[in-house]
Design an enzyme around this catalytic site. Structure first.
Site, PDB file in Angstrom:
ATOM      1  N   LYS B  54       0.833  -1.354  -0.068  1.00 32.02           N
ATOM      2  CA  LYS B  54       0.175  -0.131   0.035  1.00 32.02           C
ATOM      3  C   LYS B  54       0.726   1.407   0.026  1.00 32.02           C
ATOM      4  O   LYS B  54       0.299   2.329  -0.359  1.00 32.02           O
ATOM      5  CB  LYS B  54      -1.019   0.039   1.172  1.00 32.02           C
ATOM      6  CG  LYS B  54      -2.227  -0.887   1.166  1.00 32.02           C
ATOM      7  CD  LYS B  54      -3.159  -0.405   0.471  1.00 32.02           C
ATOM      8  CE  LYS B  54      -4.416  -1.655   0.264  1.00 32.02           C
ATOM      9  NZ  LYS B  54      -5.469  -1.038  -0.606  1.00 32.02           N
ATOM     10  N   SER B  79      -9.784   1.140   6.731  1.00 26.61           N
ATOM     11  CA  SER B  79      -9.588   0.337   7.708  1.00 26.61           C
ATOM     12  C   SER B  79      -8.127  -0.183   8.329  1.00 26.61           C
ATOM     13  O   SER B  79      -7.958  -0.998   9.342  1.00 26.61           O
ATOM     14  CB  SER B  79     -10.584  -0.966   7.828  1.00 26.61           C
ATOM     15  OG  SER B  79     -10.085  -1.747   6.721  1.00 26.61           O
TER      16      SER B  79
END
Lengths: 322, 322
Positions: B54, B79
């Site tokens: 990410k 999240s």
């Protein structure tokens, strides 16, 4: 090999076993380095063939023997890694290997040794039964003994781990390695002091198997009769050869509690994303809890391996969680 | 970035984020390769900064924005990993980051995002609450939205993982990556097909979050309302941008059962000594069980990350043991 290894012997061992062992990576852990204010270089023997440094020593011993000595094969007693390492090394010279293993050894460990083509001879638990059975095997087969650690060729092989580490990171202030039978620690001590005489060498040992700690303090070899630690690789006692080298070269031995071993394993898994065995956790623990002061230093650590059975791993992760 | 990325865009992204992300290693697993009769190259994004790929997309998005657009900071809902990645990327440009997180997020994940200097705004569970809260935050702060995956700059950033892999191993026959929101898969698809037009691309998705599988079969975007999988990184649904790219470039999507995910994680931990997160297990599982035929092929696999909380890890190891 009848003479105590030197830096040169270890450099020769490195050339001998090249291609048979993995040149393992040296990893860093930014979180650990920031927390401790030190530069930490972790030699990842968990990525070694068969998951542990043992391959180095067994391979050097088997490749060092001349054709005549090895004709009838090699033999040892082992509860795990050394037996598998010896089996693999012997298969590469196409000679038989005989491995005496306690009958209560984990089934997976016995199968692993057999998978590499060795003949497993089961014995009772306890060192006496092991040695008695091994003597019988040596008699019957004419195989050559390769002791797991109290053997100069094995010691020289294990020393190649430190040789590689210091070739990559020459200016270490300190090197920490776990101590069981002392093969790794003594080989690494010779390599490290040979390359960098001023380096400080610290052995780490579980409190429940503190024979090296007590032997060094006592100035003579003191056997540990009932080792009690999850670090199965460190339950062995020093031999006369490894003790003599460690007595000469090591600066200190520190003791590690069982809970700290679990915490160190969990920490490395979480922050480095790699699996280390309990014995390797023993080398990491004294850095984390401050037993060994590393602030401002460049520190090498030998992560001995990553072989831990599933049940033990789950128990250790649970212990760390509590 | 308003145009769909090309190979060139992804190569530019790689130059842009160099020094901010780790060039992760490509690992092999002899046991896996022997078992499958294939060459398998595993791109280890579990060793990426913050433990997941990410970082690539968030970093490229933040570094791509011009000074004016970023003056008031960046915002997203997440999240977990994307929020932390965005927070870190924003801190490097010294601008604020606002991350909307469900109030039932794991405390450790919220703390991780805060540790990187972001402001966390808690919201209700469910996508509606997330989006509503995020809209409000964007209004109030004037921050620029960086969507976790349905964003061309993010997609280009994620594509650098495949770019690195194919630079190191150019002649892959097949590339397998997991599919959640599709940012990784679409970016990697553009990079891989750009560098090697004949490569076969397979996405792997949990059966319990099979929106990409159904969308591709149905020829239109079908939302997954109630994802049910341990692979928390793959609970998201494709967006219009990622769906369009995946529809164009992907050869197949395969489905993976929950038990297979646990088994794959356990296998990688045991044989490679590295920790991967459930989402990465989703990419390994279909190779192991033969869903994707790899015999005789050279196969790349993206191991997305290694972030798994302790409790989940223990549960998965126990599930694999049973």
């Amino acid at each position: 090999m009848s003479k105590r290894p030197t830096l040169t012997t270890i450099q020769e061992a490195a050339r001998r076993i090249e291609g048979f062992v993995v040149h393992t990576p040296v990893m860093r852990c930014p979180h650990l380095e920031q927390t401790l204010g030190a530069e930490i270089f972790l030699k990842c023997e968990n990525f070694q063939t068969m998951g542990a440094f043992k391959q180095r020593g067994a391979c050097n011993a088997v490749l060092s023997l001349d054709d005549d000595a090895i004709r009838r094969g090699v033999a040892t007693h082992s509860s795990g890694n050394h037996g598998a390492a010896l089996a693999l090394a012997a298969s590469r010279r196409h000679v038989p290997a005989f491995v005496v293993m306690p009958q209560d050894s984990a089934r997976v460990k016995i199968e692993a040794v057999e998978r590499y083509g060795a003949t497993v001879i089961e014995c009772g638990t306890g060192l006496a039964s092991r040695e008695e059975t091994l003597d019988k095997v040596l008699d019957e087969t004419g195989a050559t003994l390769v002791h797991p650690y109290n053997d100069y060729a094995v010691i020289a092989g294990q020393g190649t781990a430190a040789l590689e580490l210091l070739s990559e990171v020459p200016d270490l202030d300190l090197l920490v390695a776990p101590v069981g039978g002392g093969g790794l620690m003594s080989g690494c001590a010779i390599a490290a002091k040979g390359l960098r005489p001023g380096i400080r060498l610290v052995g780490a040992e579980p409190s429940g198997a503190d024979d090296a700690f007590r032997s060094l303090r006592g100035g003579k070899l003191i056997q540990q009769q009932t080792p009690n630690t999850v670090a199965d690789g460190l339950r062995a006692c020093l031999g006369d050869k490894t003790f003599a080298i460690i007595q000469d070269l090591i600066d200190d031995i520190v003791l590690v509690e069982e809970q700290e071993i679990a915490t160190a394993m969990g920490y490395v898994l979480e922050h480095m994303k790699i699996l280390i065995e309990p014995s390797a956790g023993v080398a990491v623990a004294p850095l984390r809890d401050g037993t060994v002061d590393v602030r401002g230093k460049r520190v090498g650590v030998i992560l001995t391996g990553g072989n831990v059975d599933r049940e033990t791993l789950i128990q250790m992760l649970q212990a760390d969680q509590d």
